[in-house]
Enzyme design. Structure first.
Site, PDB file in Angstrom:
ATOM      1  N   ASP A   2       4.416   3.050  -2.773  1.00 13.82           N
ATOM      2  CA  ASP A   2       4.936   3.513  -1.484  1.00 13.82           C
ATOM      3  C   ASP A   2       5.556   4.905  -1.603  1.00 13.82           C
ATOM      4  O   ASP A   2       5.813   5.397  -2.708  1.00 13.82           O
ATOM      5  CB  ASP A   2       5.983   2.503  -0.987  1.00 13.82           C
ATOM      6  CG  ASP A   2       5.973   2.349   0.518  1.00 13.82           C
ATOM      7  OD1 ASP A   2       5.566   3.298   1.211  1.00 13.82           O
ATOM      8  OD2 ASP A   2       6.378   1.281   1.000  1.00 13.82           O
ATOM      9  N   ASP A  30       2.438   0.770   9.253  1.00  9.24           N
ATOM     10  CA  ASP A  30       3.485  -0.257   9.315  1.00  9.24           C
ATOM     11  C   ASP A  30       3.418  -1.014  10.632  1.00  9.24           C
ATOM     12  O   ASP A  30       4.067  -2.043  10.784  1.00  9.24           O
ATOM     13  CB  ASP A  30       4.869   0.390   9.190  1.00  9.24           C
ATOM     14  CG  ASP A  30       5.311   0.497   7.741  1.00  9.24           C
ATOM     15  OD1 ASP A  30       4.550   0.081   6.852  1.00  9.24           O
ATOM     16  OD2 ASP A  30       6.428   1.009   7.495  1.00  9.24           O
TER      17      ASP A  30
HETATM   18  C1  GLA Z   1       7.544   0.855   3.785  1.00 14.91           C
HETATM   19  C2  GLA Z   1       6.201   0.164   3.809  1.00 14.91           C
HETATM   20  C3  GLA Z   1       6.358  -1.285   4.156  1.00 14.91           C
HETATM   21  C4  GLA Z   1       7.288  -1.941   3.171  1.00 14.91           C
HETATM   22  C5  GLA Z   1       8.610  -1.207   3.131  1.00 14.91           C
HETATM   23  C6  GLA Z   1       9.493  -1.737   2.035  1.00 14.91           C
HETATM   24  O1  GLA Z   1       8.089   0.947   5.052  1.00 14.91           O
HETATM   25  O2  GLA Z   1       5.341   0.805   4.679  1.00 14.91           O
HETATM   26  O3  GLA Z   1       5.110  -1.920   4.163  1.00 14.91           O
HETATM   27  O4  GLA Z   1       6.694  -1.957   1.902  1.00 14.91           O
HETATM   28  O5  GLA Z   1       8.426   0.182   2.903  1.00 14.91           O
HETATM   29  O6  GLA Z   1      10.712  -1.093   1.991  1.00 14.91           O
END
Ligand code: GLA
Length: 721
Positions: A472, A541
């Protein structure tokens, strides 16, 4: 021959595509970029008459102006008033006069050093066009690679300092091309967090249309690519050219229509956050750009780009490998999980036939919310109720693979790593930080940071039996200023990218059995640079099925659908609050790499039954989505109420139709399928019905939906004769 040199003409030929250049008085002039032609005799030549206010470099020839000639490279300062491709400070000014010296034919494909590029391809051929500015003592080489079996040409450029003084690069694009006067549209993929890759199409008119990022990442709100097409181009007819930059950092892409209504396109690193000092003897290479062409509309363009990316760019081990159906605990638990909760989820997942369990954020340091611990990648055994090894064993014992979330490029101020090395974060001296999700970015351009991250990732991947990593990246770059001088700081963003690619190459090559998924708050870094190392990306997301229609449509427009993670989530949806039926949520997610991101222990038994049957169905149609080619039947443009997408793979077809709002007194939609064999006989699975390919393509297939909102239908057809 993919590349032909005929006196002063250069033919760069890929499948169905020609780029033809002429060398004249040291200038490289663009004669044709479009449908393949094997012989060229200047039928489309520019009439060289004097244009007012168009300066001419040669006093003997008032009809030759660089402002009017079509080129593949824009010189700054010689009366070409369009956007230049290069600007270099040397001596007292930034004027350069590059003139052609020689051409070299090179076997195989070429790419810039230290930057992502397609795999070496023995069938490819490359051309190096070498230009020099003898006064500035600079050599510029333009590289083009052509592919006989792909409708794509790749390009990048290199600048060498042949002199004895340092020069400073202020701007250096990867690609610059001039198009003849015509009516063009430009297509781009913009948007925002939660609505990435929204497709926009607009008419070109005089002025500049530009898409760029200065975030230190390609970003949610823009994509390093542009499509130029004729105004009448649609899915099945008309010319279209896609230009894509294989770079994940600050970029600029523009199309400029000038005073004589000709069009210049440019693509490269964004000069806003860039300078580069070039000492004597050093060189600088630009990121690689791709040119993909279709003479038969946008579907063919998409398929040509998808084929190139899947065959030449995605990591070899995974490019054509079916992707496991996963369960991710993020939207099921967020930071709040225990061993018991995870095991309950795992039990449900294994009963349903899920193949990979992903443990998301919160397993390390003291991380129970987003305020701490990034950088401290040691397992929180107390929270995990035991060691990570033992948890992974439980996952493997159930027959699932194990995946782990990590955000290596970041550091929390509240972390042991930051306390030990506050100077490792990106920061201008004496200035305060700017916070974003409470976190700071590590300065990868610092070799100590890079070495540390290699060691951390190596340790994690060697010690634990990890099958998948979700990598990420949850903030963008600000307060850049770690350099020891102003110019050093101007180099920092690109240095970060070079170090990032070094890290990604190191980790993914060393641990090449691990499936890496990129994420940046969803699709905040979903670009070709990333796809060279990470074969899939969490596209957004926003897990709402209806929002996803446009996100997935844009994401899989030029990228193959196998690169796109798509999850079924709970209702009410956590981002949009929408209540979408489970069937529709499944149908939408099944147009990408299917996953689940919800608390399976909360489902009713009938929901579980439906989920199990969806999973079994997806296992049957998985090759269609991941290895097949999509045909867009109805596009989810703004204000559109429907989407229909078809996948063809060998003798199988998958048709998905989604209607957003219920309608009254409208006829059912009949979809005319595409790309079938006219004489073939196709059976609609789970229905006792067969139709010829001709009937399905020309008469069509009627979609019936009950009354109601957010409904969908998915049909699987197999050719039986
Ligand atoms: C980001 C990602 C999510 C999740 C969060 C965890 O927002 O896009 O899918 O993994 O971080 O903190």
């Amino acid at each position: 021959m993919a590349i032909k040199i005929d006196k002063n003409l250069f033919y760069i030929q890929s499948k169905g595509l020609s780029l033809i250049l002429e060398e004249r008085e040291g200038y490289l002039l663009l004669k044709h970029l479009g449908k393949r032609i094997d012989t060229y005799h200047f039928s489309n030549q520019i009439i060289e008459r004097e244009h007012t206010f168009a300066p001419n470099p040669n006093p003997e020839n008032r009809g030759f102006s660089l402002d009017i000639q079509r080129q593949i490279f824009g010189q700054h300062g010689w009366g070409d008033f369009r956007e230049p491709s290069i600007r270099i400070q040397h001596g007292t000014n930034d004027l350069t006069d590059f003139r052609f010296k020689e051409a070299q034919l090179l076997a195989g494909g070429l790419g810039p050093q230290g930057l992502p590029h397609p795999y070496p391809n023995q069938e490819a051929e490359s051309l190096a066009l070498i230009l020099e500015d003898s006064l500035a003592q600079l050599r510029l080489t333009l590289y083009f690679t052509s592919y006989e079996k792909e409708a794509t040409i790749s390009a990048f450029a290199k600048l060498e300092n042949l002199g004895s003084e340092r020069v400073v690069l202020e701007r250096f694009l990867s690609l610059c091309l001039d198009f003849p006067r015509a009516d063009y549209d430009v297509i781009s993929f913009q948007g925002a967090y939660g609505r990435e890759k929204s497709l926009g199409r607009q008419e070109l008119s005089q002025g500049i249309f530009t898409v760029s990022s200065n975030r230190g990442a390609s970003g949610h709100s823009q994509t390093p690519s542009l499509i130029l097409c004729e105004r009448e181009t649609n899915e099945v007819s008309g010319q279209a050219w896609a230009f894509q930059l294989m770079y994940s950092g600050n970029f600029q892409a523009f199309v400029q229509q000038n005073q004589v209504e000709e069009v210049r396109l440019g693509l490269g690193i964004n000069e806003q956050e860039f300078s580069w000092e070039l000492e004597p003897g050093q060189d600088f290479q630009t990121p690689l750009a791709l040119i993909t062409y279709s003479s038969q509309g946008l579907t063919q363009l998409s398929q040509a780009s998808q084929t190139f990316i899947q065959g030449q760019i995605l990591p070899r081990n995974f490019a054509f490998k079916p992707r496991p159906i996963l369960l991710n605990n993020w939207e099921a638990t967020y930071f709040n999980f225990s061993r018991k909760k995870l095991l309950d989820l795992l039990d449900e997942a294994s009963q349903l036939g899920i193949e990979l369990f992903v443990l998301d954020d919160g397993w390390f340091g003291q991380r129970n919310d987003d305020s701490s611990s990034l950088g401290d990648w040691s397992v929180n055994e107390e929270k995990l109720g035991g060691s990570l090894e033992s948890f992974i064993q439980e996952v493997h014992a159930k027959g699932l693979k194990f995946g782990l979330w990590i955000e290596p490029e970041m550091v929390s101020e509240d972390s042991q790593l930051y306390r030990a090395h506050p100077d490792w974060a990106i920061q201008a001296p004496g200035r305060k930080h700017t916070y974003s999700r409470n976190q700071l970015i590590l300065n990868l351009a610092n070799p100590e940071v890079l070495a540390h991250l290699k060691q951390v990732l190596d340790h994690l991947l060697s010690r634990y039996e990890i099958d998948y990593i979700k990598w990420d990246m949850n903030r963008n770059m600000t307060n850049v200023g770690n350099g020891s001088s102003y110019l050093e700081t101007r180099m920092q963003s690109h240095r970060y990218m070079l170090a990032l690619y070094d890290l990604l190459a190191y980790v993914t090559e060393k641990h090449d059995q691990v499936l890496f998924e990129a994420c940046s708050g969803g699709g905040g870094r979903y670009d070709l640079g990333i796809l060279r190392y990470f074969p899939q990306v969490w596209a957004s997301d926003n897990s709402d099925a209806i929002s996803r229609l446009a996100i997935q449509y844009g994401s899989a427009y030029l990228y193959p659908p196998i690169t796109m993670g798509a999850h079924v989530s709970a209702i009410p949806n956590h981002q949009m609050g929408r209540l979408t039926p489970l069937a529709t949520r499944s149908h939408v997610a099944m147009m990408g790499n299917l996953g689940y991101e919800l608390d399976l222990t909360n489902l009713s038994s009938s929901e579980k039954e439906q989920l199990a049957s969806d999973l079994a169905f997806y296992k049957k149609i998985r090759p269609l989505v991941q290895l097949g080619r999509p045909y867009r039947l109805i596009n989810p443009s703004k204000n559109s109420n429907e989407l229909a997408l078809q996948f063809n793979y060998r003798d199988q077809v998958l048709v998905t139709y989604v209607r957003i709002q219920g309608e009254i007194e409208l006829m059912e939609r009949t979809l005319r399928l595409k790309g079938l064999a006219e004489e073939g006989l196709y059976q609609v699975q789970e229905q006792d019905k067969c139709y010829s390919g001709a009937e399905l393509m020309y008469a069509g297939l009627t979609m019936f939906l009950a009354e109601g909102d957010y409904l969908s239908r998915q049909l699987h057809l197999i050719r039986i004769a």
